[in-house]
Design a protein around this motif. Structure first.
Motif, mmCIF file in Angstrom:
data_model
loop_
_atom_site.group_PDB
_atom_site.id
_atom_site.type_symbol
_atom_site.label_atom_id
_atom_site.label_comp_id
_atom_site.label_asym_id
_atom_site.label_seq_id
_atom_site.Cartn_x
_atom_site.Cartn_y
_atom_site.Cartn_z
ATOM 1 N N VAL A 1 -6.335 -0.190 -6.687
ATOM 2 C CA VAL A 1 -4.876 0.289 -5.881
ATOM 3 C C VAL A 1 -4.652 1.438 -6.851
ATOM 4 C CG1 VAL A 1 -2.652 -0.658 -5.583
ATOM 5 C CG2 VAL A 1 -4.557 -2.139 -5.727
ATOM 6 N N HIS B 1 -2.492 4.806 -7.947
ATOM 7 C CA HIS B 1 -0.749 4.733 -8.775
ATOM 8 C C HIS B 1 0.209 5.328 -7.846
ATOM 9 C CE1 HIS B 1 2.155 5.288 -11.833
ATOM 10 N NE2 HIS B 1 1.724 4.245 -12.521
ATOM 11 N N GLU C 1 2.974 6.397 -5.494
ATOM 12 C CA GLU C 1 4.082 5.632 -4.478
ATOM 13 C C GLU C 1 4.271 6.339 -3.094
ATOM 14 O OE1 GLU C 1 7.729 5.887 -6.639
ATOM 15 O OE2 GLU C 1 6.941 4.527 -8.243
ATOM 16 N N PHE D 1 0.111 5.618 -0.970
ATOM 17 C CA PHE D 1 -0.260 4.133 -1.409
ATOM 18 C C PHE D 1 -1.523 3.836 -0.622
ATOM 19 C CE2 PHE D 1 -0.473 -0.517 -0.845
ATOM 20 C CZ PHE D 1 -0.667 -0.885 -2.332
ATOM 21 N N GLN E 1 -8.264 7.210 -0.099
ATOM 22 C CA GLN E 1 -8.058 7.014 -1.581
ATOM 23 C C GLN E 1 -8.733 8.033 -2.139
ATOM 24 O OE1 GLN E 1 -8.860 2.889 -2.597
ATOM 25 N NE2 GLN E 1 -6.990 2.931 -4.147
#
Length: 211
Positions: A24, A26, A28, A31, A61
């Protein structure tokens, strides 16, 4: 309530037995959470210092972590409901037992480390096979498969491990739960994480009987 954190060996085994974890990032604003199989890297004392893996280059990601390498790795190990039906003590209340870990990490992508990461994972998950599969057996597909992925190292900066596996139970109830729980894997973890006090109690009982 604080739950027991286990030993470094408990944590290493948790990652080894349950390699599929959530990575996951970091950020915000962007995401992302990706389930990926990971292999733990240990130092001389047995502490988990890094998690090695690979992912698709097309995964958004990757760009997010290249911009900000901070992330968390979440590991869910054995878990399950413990019913009062397993326990003979009156008014015993149900609970949920589990072994989980969260790692704060910094992710570094490594072109040269892609093939070693895949080999490391393959060796780990194939170890119990009669004839472990080798990556070269992918044949002509191998270059095409490797071109789609990139390896990474997630260096551990902090760890939060929790092993709620019956340590808070009195020994008579714990023995009943271990003997009757429908999940033998979870029962096995409860047995192992309480082995010292179970053995001590059994030894004391033998001494009383002999006396």
């Amino acid at each position: 309530m604080d739950f027991p954190s286990g030993t470094p060996a408990d944590l290493a085994r948790l990652v080894a037995d349950y390699p599929l974890a959530w990575l996951v990032n970091h950020g915000e604003a962007s995401f992302f959470a990706t389930p990926l199989p990971l292999v733990a890297e240990l130092d001389e004392s047995g502490q988990v210092t890094a998690l090695i893996g690979h992912c698709s280059r097309r995964n958004a990601q990757v760009a997010a972590l290249q911009a900000d390498p901070r992330a968390h790795v979440l590991v869910m190990g054995p878990q399950g409901y413990v019913s009062p039906a397993l326990v003979s003590k009156p008014h015993w209340a149900p609970t949920w037992n589990f072994a989980v870990a969260a790692f704060a990490v910094r992710v570094t992508f490594d072109e040269d480390g892609t093939m070693p990461a895949v080999r490391r994972l393959t060796s780990h998950v194939e170890a119990d096979q009669p004839r472990p599969w080798q990556i070269e057996e992918a044949g002509a597909r191998l270059p095409h498969l490797m071109a789609r992925i990139i390896g990474f190292r997630a260096t551990v900066t902090a760890t939060d491990a929790r092993f709620k596996l019956g340590q808070e139970e009195d020994l008579p109830e714990l023995r009943e739960i271990i003997a009757a729980h429908p999940d033998p894997v979870l029962a096995g973890w409860m047995q192992r994480l309480n082995d010292d006090r179970l053995q001590a109690h059994a030894a004391a009982h033998r001494d009383e009987t002999a006396g």
